[in-house]
Design an enzyme around this catalytic site. Structure first.
Site, mmCIF file in Angstrom:
data_model
loop_
_atom_site.group_PDB
_atom_site.id
_atom_site.type_symbol
_atom_site.label_atom_id
_atom_site.label_comp_id
_atom_site.label_asym_id
_atom_site.label_seq_id
_atom_site.Cartn_x
_atom_site.Cartn_y
_atom_site.Cartn_z
ATOM 1 N N TYR A 113 37.311 49.095 44.941
ATOM 2 C CA TYR A 113 37.099 48.113 46.011
ATOM 3 C C TYR A 113 37.867 48.497 47.286
ATOM 4 C CZ TYR A 113 37.468 43.508 48.305
ATOM 5 O OH TYR A 113 37.464 42.469 49.198
ATOM 6 N N ASN A 123 37.875 57.947 37.775
ATOM 7 C CA ASN A 123 37.251 58.106 36.451
ATOM 8 C C ASN A 123 36.199 57.026 36.219
ATOM 9 O OD1 ASN A 123 38.760 55.839 36.030
ATOM 10 N ND2 ASN A 123 40.018 56.665 34.368
ATOM 11 N N PHE A 148 45.579 54.547 44.739
ATOM 12 C CA PHE A 148 45.052 53.220 44.368
ATOM 13 C C PHE A 148 44.871 53.066 42.864
ATOM 14 C CE2 PHE A 148 43.069 53.780 48.648
ATOM 15 C CZ PHE A 148 43.462 52.598 49.247
ATOM 16 N N SER A 163 51.787 45.208 45.472
ATOM 17 C CA SER A 163 51.122 43.903 45.512
ATOM 18 C C SER A 163 52.144 42.815 45.806
ATOM 19 C CB SER A 163 50.495 43.655 44.141
ATOM 20 O OG SER A 163 50.107 42.317 43.995
ATOM 21 N N TYR A 209 50.825 43.141 34.291
ATOM 22 C CA TYR A 209 50.290 43.847 35.465
ATOM 23 C C TYR A 209 51.323 43.831 36.590
ATOM 24 C CZ TYR A 209 47.992 44.409 39.952
ATOM 25 O OH TYR A 209 47.704 44.794 41.246
ATOM 26 N N LYS A 212 53.716 46.930 38.600
ATOM 27 C CA LYS A 212 53.889 47.207 40.040
ATOM 28 C C LYS A 212 55.379 47.226 40.396
ATOM 29 C CE LYS A 212 49.598 47.698 41.168
ATOM 30 N NZ LYS A 212 49.055 48.977 41.574
ATOM 31 N N ASN A 230 46.104 38.953 49.500
ATOM 32 C CA ASN A 230 44.830 38.798 48.777
ATOM 33 C C ASN A 230 43.657 39.419 49.533
ATOM 34 O OD1 ASN A 230 46.703 36.762 47.621
ATOM 35 N ND2 ASN A 230 44.935 36.241 46.374
ATOM 36 N N ASN A 269 39.018 36.471 40.290
ATOM 37 C CA ASN A 269 39.474 36.163 41.650
ATOM 38 C C ASN A 269 38.566 35.137 42.314
ATOM 39 O OD1 ASN A 269 40.307 39.465 41.514
ATOM 40 N ND2 ASN A 269 41.864 37.979 42.047
ATOM 41 N N LEU A 270 39.175 34.413 43.257
ATOM 42 C CA LEU A 270 38.489 33.271 43.863
ATOM 43 C C LEU A 270 37.201 33.649 44.597
ATOM 44 C CD1 LEU A 270 38.488 30.264 44.650
ATOM 45 C CD2 LEU A 270 39.894 30.882 46.636
ATOM 46 N N PHE A 296 41.478 25.498 40.440
ATOM 47 C CA PHE A 296 42.561 25.397 39.455
ATOM 48 C C PHE A 296 43.720 24.538 39.979
ATOM 49 C CE2 PHE A 296 40.964 29.802 38.026
ATOM 50 C CZ PHE A 296 40.117 29.242 37.080
HETATM 51 P P1 NAD Z 1 39.520 48.646 41.692
HETATM 52 O O1 NAD Z 1 39.566 48.460 40.214
HETATM 53 O O2 NAD Z 1 38.292 48.230 42.410
HETATM 54 O O3 NAD Z 1 39.796 50.184 42.049
HETATM 55 C C1 NAD Z 1 40.607 51.003 41.268
HETATM 56 C C2 NAD Z 1 39.860 52.311 41.073
HETATM 57 O O4 NAD Z 1 40.686 53.188 40.324
HETATM 58 C C3 NAD Z 1 38.557 52.145 40.288
HETATM 59 O O5 NAD Z 1 37.542 52.860 40.948
HETATM 60 C C4 NAD Z 1 38.864 52.771 38.922
HETATM 61 O O6 NAD Z 1 37.713 53.337 38.341
HETATM 62 C C5 NAD Z 1 39.911 53.807 39.298
HETATM 63 N N1 NAD Z 1 40.865 54.180 38.246
HETATM 64 C C6 NAD Z 1 41.647 53.367 37.498
HETATM 65 N N2 NAD Z 1 42.435 54.106 36.696
HETATM 66 C C7 NAD Z 1 42.144 55.402 36.963
HETATM 67 C C8 NAD Z 1 42.662 56.641 36.481
HETATM 68 N N3 NAD Z 1 43.596 56.712 35.542
HETATM 69 N N4 NAD Z 1 42.145 57.786 36.977
HETATM 70 C C9 NAD Z 1 41.166 57.768 37.927
HETATM 71 N N5 NAD Z 1 40.666 56.621 38.434
HETATM 72 C C10 NAD Z 1 41.160 55.459 37.943
HETATM 73 O O7 NAD Z 1 40.811 47.923 42.289
HETATM 74 P P2 NAD Z 1 41.181 47.591 43.798
HETATM 75 O O8 NAD Z 1 41.020 46.129 43.974
HETATM 76 O O9 NAD Z 1 40.508 48.511 44.712
HETATM 77 O O10 NAD Z 1 42.737 47.879 43.753
HETATM 78 C C11 NAD Z 1 43.271 49.126 44.152
HETATM 79 C C12 NAD Z 1 44.771 49.095 43.965
HETATM 80 O O11 NAD Z 1 45.311 48.017 44.712
HETATM 81 C C13 NAD Z 1 45.232 48.895 42.540
HETATM 82 O O12 NAD Z 1 46.397 49.676 42.336
HETATM 83 C C14 NAD Z 1 45.579 47.425 42.488
HETATM 84 O O13 NAD Z 1 46.546 47.150 41.513
HETATM 85 C C15 NAD Z 1 46.123 47.207 43.884
HETATM 86 N N6 NAD Z 1 46.028 45.820 44.360
HETATM 87 C C16 NAD Z 1 44.823 45.188 44.345
HETATM 88 C C17 NAD Z 1 44.736 43.872 44.787
HETATM 89 C C18 NAD Z 1 43.431 43.111 44.739
HETATM 90 O O14 NAD Z 1 43.462 41.877 44.778
HETATM 91 N N7 NAD Z 1 42.280 43.771 44.677
HETATM 92 C C19 NAD Z 1 45.883 43.221 45.273
HETATM 93 C C20 NAD Z 1 47.085 43.915 45.284
HETATM 94 C C21 NAD Z 1 47.158 45.220 44.825
HETATM 95 C C1 WQD Z 2 43.443 32.766 44.429
HETATM 96 C C2 WQD Z 2 43.551 31.255 44.360
HETATM 97 C C3 WQD Z 2 43.707 30.364 42.134
HETATM 98 C C4 WQD Z 2 39.707 31.457 40.817
HETATM 99 C C5 WQD Z 2 45.582 37.799 42.038
HETATM 100 C C6 WQD Z 2 46.568 38.590 41.220
HETATM 101 C C7 WQD Z 2 47.576 39.242 42.123
HETATM 102 C C8 WQD Z 2 46.904 40.054 43.218
HETATM 103 C C9 WQD Z 2 45.855 39.268 43.926
HETATM 104 C C10 WQD Z 2 46.673 42.326 42.530
HETATM 105 C C11 WQD Z 2 44.569 30.780 43.328
HETATM 106 C C12 WQD Z 2 42.445 29.900 42.820
HETATM 107 C C13 WQD Z 2 40.848 31.306 41.584
HETATM 108 C C14 WQD Z 2 38.958 30.315 40.445
HETATM 109 C C15 WQD Z 2 40.508 28.941 41.649
HETATM 110 N N1 WQD Z 2 46.210 41.190 42.670
HETATM 111 N N2 WQD Z 2 41.238 30.052 41.982
HETATM 112 N N3 WQD Z 2 39.382 29.093 40.885
HETATM 113 O O1 WQD Z 2 45.967 34.542 41.812
HETATM 114 O O2 WQD Z 2 46.502 34.966 44.245
HETATM 115 O O3 WQD Z 2 46.272 36.838 42.751
HETATM 116 O O4 WQD Z 2 44.956 38.677 42.969
HETATM 117 O O5 WQD Z 2 47.778 42.734 42.731
HETATM 118 O O6 WQD Z 2 48.368 40.030 41.320
HETATM 119 O O7 WQD Z 2 47.233 37.713 40.345
HETATM 120 O O8 WQD Z 2 44.235 35.556 43.375
HETATM 121 O O9 WQD Z 2 41.829 35.269 43.679
HETATM 122 O O10 WQD Z 2 42.814 34.961 41.361
HETATM 123 O O11 WQD Z 2 43.255 33.273 43.108
HETATM 124 O O12 WQD Z 2 40.850 27.804 42.012
HETATM 125 O O13 WQD Z 2 37.951 30.391 39.736
HETATM 126 O O14 WQD Z 2 42.293 30.729 43.923
HETATM 127 O O15 WQD Z 2 44.278 29.314 41.396
HETATM 128 O O16 WQD Z 2 45.186 29.660 43.861
HETATM 129 P P1 WQD Z 2 45.807 35.376 43.007
HETATM 130 P P2 WQD Z 2 42.963 34.820 42.839
#
Ligand code: NAD
Ligand code: WQD
Length: 336
Positions: free
Chosen positions: A12, A33, A81, A125, A150, A154, A180, A200-201, A219
């Site tokens: 993403y 992968n 990522f 994060s 998770y 981090k 977010n 996610n929301l 929630f």
């Molecule tokens: P995502 O799952 O869409 O993307 C991660 C990508 O990494 C995927 O394409 C997956 O196939 C690939 N991948 C996972 N493990 C792998 C490995 N061992 N080797 C090769 N490829 C691998 O997730 P995202 O939302 O794009 O998140 C990217 C990064 O940002 C992650 O580290 C995640 O923890 C962090 N992050 C995401 C959010 C969020 O809400 N999306 C918030 C904070 C931090």
């Molecule tokens: C957002 C708000 C829920 C779904 C998560 C990970 C965090 C980070 C970001 C990676 C909250 C509410 C959600 C639903 C709802 N990711 N909600 N109904 O919880 O802030 O964080 O994503 O690092 O580690 O925990 O994001 O999108 O899940 O929720 O009411 O069906 O929406 O309670 O208040 P969150 P979220």
């Protein structure tokens, strides 16, 4: 063109970042992968940018594979990522999370050392803060125990980066603490692809509006917030992608070893009900939702003080919550 290794580049945030890297004149090389993404996303990045993408299909825990594929390439930087990110699953399968999230950082740091490339941007994060005592959250705000395995991976990765930096190997590293991320590319060619029922929301909202889910459950509405629902800092994924380009620019401009932690958010908090209302008004769509009970592990409110990123990286958000919700809906409609 400067080569930037992008692990998880088909995911993403990674896919949007590849687009912005190309727009800024860099050459992203994707390692993925496809454990949580689809190959067609790489074609879509090419379609948006008109540039052919170099793709290494494989696991970035496999350092030997990466070394063999990259041996003739001069790398200028890496954005790491690749990780698993499902909070609930991490409680069920902690080893899977420790192995991939920590294992991949270890192997990438070792690879970069061998390739004499010191520049790394790491995806951290806001989850590392837990429920912070102080809002908005600044980078020095004390970390609380993580709410999930998770989140702990981090925190551990940030500690690992610190130990590595202290070892004097000359690394230049930024750990970006994303708040977010939501929304999609305005072309609606790339966006979030949640596997199964979204946690996610925003994906849950768009799937409900599209009729794929019956209704959204909010929630809890008994939190200590103005409307009783939780508050988060929702950032458009394109703004977040541009923060990575700014981070690479910054690292390339520095000649001394460094490690820094940077909040990447908008600086604004919005409640769940505000997100729903904005989604309905910007898209002219009615959403079926009900108020339910609290979700375990949810933080009541968290939003960034984004001023450090603005100063250090010369970066700022350009898009609004409404832009993000409009683009998220366009993407959802395009998936039909
Ligand atoms: P995502 O799952 O869409 O993307 C991660 C990508 O990494 C995927 O394409 C997956 O196939 C690939 N991948 C996972 N493990 C792998 C490995 N061992 N080797 C090769 N490829 C691998 O997730 P995202 O939302 O794009 O998140 C990217 C990064 O940002 C992650 O580290 C995640 O923890 C962090 N992050 C995401 C959010 C969020 O809400 N999306 C918030 C904070 C931090
Ligand atoms: C957002 C708000 C829920 C779904 C998560 C990970 C965090 C980070 C970001 C990676 C909250 C509410 C959600 C639903 C709802 N990711 N909600 N109904 O919880 O802030 O964080 O994503 O690092 O580690 O925990 O994001 O999108 O899940 O929720 O009411 O069906 O929406 O309670 O208040 P969150 P979220």
């Amino acid at each position: 063109m400067k080569n930037i290794l992008v692990t998880g580049g088909a995911g993403y945030i990674g896919s949007h970042t590849c687009v912005e890297l190309i727009n800024a004149g860099y050459n992203p090389i994707i390692v993925d992968n496809f454990s949580n993404s689809e190959k067609f996303i790489v074609d879509r990045i090419e379609e948006i940018t008109g540039q052919k993408i170099q793709l290494i299909e494989g696991d970035c825990v496999d350092e030997r594979l990466l070394l063999s594929k990259l041996k003739d390439i001069k790398l200028e930087g890496c954005i790491h990522f690749a990780a698993y990110k499902a909070v609930g699953e991490s409680a069920q399968q902690p080893l899977k999370y420790y192995q991939n999230n920590i294992g991949s950082l270890v192997s990438i740091l070792s690879l970069l050392e061998k390739m004499k490339c010191p520049n790394i941007v790491f995806s951290s994060s806001c989850t590392v803060y837990g429920q912070p005592d102080q809002l908005p959250v600044v980078e020095s705000t004390a970390m609380k125990p993580a709410e999930s395995p998770y989140g702990r991976t981090k925190q551990i990765c940030e500690n690992l980066l610190e130990d590595y930096y202290n070892s004097g190997k000359g690394v230049k590293a930024l750990a970006l603490r994303y708040f977010n991320p939501i929304g999609a590319h305005p072309s609606a060619l790339i966006g979030e692809l949640p596997l199964g029922v979204p946690n996610n929301l925003v994906p849950f909202i768009t799937q409900t509006a599209a009729g794929l889910r019956e209704k959204l459950t909010v929630f809890g509405n008994d939190y200590d917030t103005p409307d009783g629902t939780c508050i988060r800092d929702y950032i458009h994924v394109v703004d977040l992608a541009k923060a990575h380009v700014a981070s690479i620019d910054y690292l390339l401009s520095q000649n001394k070893s460094l490690l820094d932690h940077v909040n990447i958010g908008t600086g604004n908090g919005n409640s769940v009900l505000e997100v729903i209302e904005s989604f309905e008004s910007v898209n002219g769509v009615k959403l079926n939702y009900e108020i339910g009970s609290r979700r375990d592990g949810d933080v009541e409110k968290v939003y960034a003080d984004a001023s450090y990123a603005q100063n250090l990286l010369n970066w700022n958000t350009e898009l609004s919550l409404k832009d993000a919700l409009k683009d998220a809906w366009k993407w959802q409609v395009s998936l039909k």
